[in-house]
Design a protein around this motif. Structure first.
Motif, PDB file in Angstrom:
ATOM      1  N   THR A 182       0.823  -1.212   0.000  1.00 31.64           N
ATOM      2  CA  THR A 182       0.000   0.000   0.000  1.00 31.64           C
ATOM      3  C   THR A 182       0.851   1.253   0.000  1.00 31.64           C
ATOM      4  N   TYR A 183       1.764   1.380   0.988  1.00 33.69           N
ATOM      5  CA  TYR A 183       2.595   2.580   1.060  1.00 33.69           C
ATOM      6  C   TYR A 183       3.528   2.679  -0.144  1.00 33.69           C
ATOM      7  N   ALA A 184       4.013   1.535  -0.624  1.00 32.57           N
ATOM      8  CA  ALA A 184       4.878   1.568  -1.806  1.00 32.57           C
ATOM      9  C   ALA A 184       4.122   2.084  -3.023  1.00 32.57           C
ATOM     10  N   MET A 185       2.852   1.738  -3.116  1.00 30.93           N
ATOM     11  CA  MET A 185       2.038   2.208  -4.238  1.00 30.93           C
ATOM     12  C   MET A 185       1.824   3.716  -4.183  1.00 30.93           C
ATOM     13  N   TYR A 186       1.552   4.239  -2.989  1.00 29.67           N
ATOM     14  CA  TYR A 186       1.245   5.661  -2.848  1.00 29.67           C
ATOM     15  C   TYR A 186       2.504   6.532  -2.882  1.00 29.67           C
ATOM     16  N   LEU A 187       3.621   5.994  -2.411  1.00 34.98           N
ATOM     17  CA  LEU A 187       4.823   6.817  -2.249  1.00 34.98           C
ATOM     18  C   LEU A 187       5.856   6.593  -3.341  1.00 34.98           C
ATOM     19  N   SER A 188       5.538   5.762  -4.324  1.00 39.42           N
ATOM     20  CA  SER A 188       6.498   5.486  -5.394  1.00 39.42           C
ATOM     21  C   SER A 188       5.874   5.843  -6.733  1.00 39.42           C
ATOM     22  N   THR A 189       6.569   6.687  -7.472  1.00 41.02           N
ATOM     23  CA  THR A 189       6.111   7.048  -8.813  1.00 41.02           C
ATOM     24  C   THR A 189       7.077   6.529  -9.879  1.00 41.02           C
ATOM     25  N   ASN A 190       8.354   6.751  -9.674  1.00 47.14           N
ATOM     26  CA  ASN A 190       9.363   6.287 -10.634  1.00 47.14           C
ATOM     27  C   ASN A 190      10.075   5.033 -10.139  1.00 47.14           C
ATOM     28  N   SER A 191      10.444   5.001  -8.857  1.00 49.68           N
ATOM     29  CA  SER A 191      11.140   3.848  -8.289  1.00 49.68           C
ATOM     30  C   SER A 191      10.117   2.875  -7.712  1.00 49.68           C
ATOM     31  N   LYS A 192      10.330   1.598  -7.958  1.00 50.63           N
ATOM     32  CA  LYS A 192       9.382   0.575  -7.525  1.00 50.63           C
ATOM     33  C   LYS A 192      10.068  -0.466  -6.655  1.00 50.63           C
ATOM     34  N   THR A 193       9.293  -1.047  -5.742  1.00 54.05           N
ATOM     35  CA  THR A 193       9.756  -2.185  -4.961  1.00 54.05           C
ATOM     36  C   THR A 193       9.363  -3.474  -5.685  1.00 54.05           C
ATOM     37  N   LEU A 194       9.847  -4.592  -5.169  1.00 50.18           N
ATOM     38  CA  LEU A 194       9.564  -5.864  -5.832  1.00 50.18           C
ATOM     39  C   LEU A 194       8.071  -6.203  -5.837  1.00 50.18           C
TER      40      LEU A 194
END
Length: 271
Positions: free
Chosen positions: A210-222
């Protein structure tokens, strides 16, 4: 004879439960190493007949693996270390309070866990945009701390509460200071609870979406890359990414399993 039958039934049941638990991981790994014709058929088999590295090669050649993998490792490890730095001493202090105060503290932690991550993710993202913390590892670590600190504190307060206060008093009589008591006496005894808490926090941060989706625009987690392939990629690349996501989980559990012994705390207290 009756005792042996019960024992055999127990082990058979445990074997069945283990097979059910590992079957999703096995299917993911099988699909990631299978040829397309072996999976895309009306009656696919459970066994791997024609292994291939084609799908793994496609994942590595796409160039979308190493950066998300590195980012996920940094976020999960940073979240765990920072949470331990804050929660371990705080949980020890809370564990030495009265039972009523401990109850109020634990209850307040449960209240914070009742709020869904989705409900606070948007306000957090707006605040982090103003602080220039979007697309940063630091921002994801701080966001994960919101949900992981209460979870770790809930485990560690219980672990420290199970350690007799007489151990603190005996160490104090021998001339140990407060920090020495914590470092030399309390932490070794509570290592099982700390290992369990750290493992679960690391796993939660590793799988955080959830937080990775909202806080990441260019850089992504696995996990975000797996979501990308679920939306647009083929089933074989999805399986390869999902298998890669599971490998650190297996390794971490293997490394920390020596702390997950039911008699660890009891033996230490007796000593």
């Amino acid at each position: 004879m009756k005792k042996n039958v019960k024992k055999a039934l127990f082990y058979a049941l445990m074997l069945l439960v283990c097979l059910i638990m590992i079957s999703p991981v096995y299917i993911l790994a099988k699909v990631s190493f299978s040829a397309k014709a072996e999976v895309l058929t009306q009656h696919p088999t459970l066994l791997l007949h024609n292994p291939t590295l084609e799908h793994w090669s496609n994942v590595f050649r796409a160039g979308n693996l190493w950066e998300p993998l590195k980012r996920s490792l940094l976020v999960s490890t940073g979240t765990t270390l920072l949470a331990m730095l804050i929660v371990v001493p705080a949980s020890y202090v809370v564990s030495r309070m009265s039972k009523k105060m401990r109850y109020v503290f634990i209850l307040s932690l449960f209240f914070t866990r009742m709020i869904p991550s989705v409900a606070i993710a948007l306000p957090i993202s707006v605040t982090f945009i103003k602080m220039n913390l979007t697309d940063t590892v630091q921002g994801l670590i701080l966001a994960n701390m919101i949900s992981q600190i209460p979870f770790m504190a809930w485990i560690l307060v219980s672990s420290f509460s199970g350690i007799p206060v007489t151990l603190d008093e005996a160490a104090a009589i021998d001339g140990a200071g407060k920090f020495q008591i914590i470092r030399l006496v309390i932490l070794p005894v509570a290592m099982q609870g700390i290992a369990v808490a750290a493992m679960y926090v690391w796993l939660n941060a590793w799988n955080e979406f959830t937080y990775a989706m909202y806080l990441s625009t260019n850089s992504k987690t696995l996990p975000l890359m797996i979501y990308y392939y679920v939306s647009r990629g083929s089933v074989f690349e999805r399986a390869a990414y999902s298998t890669i996501l599971a490998i650190p989980v297996i390794l971490l559990t293997f490394v920390l399993q020596r702390y997950l012994k039911p008699d660890y705390l009891g033996g230490s207290v007796k000593g």
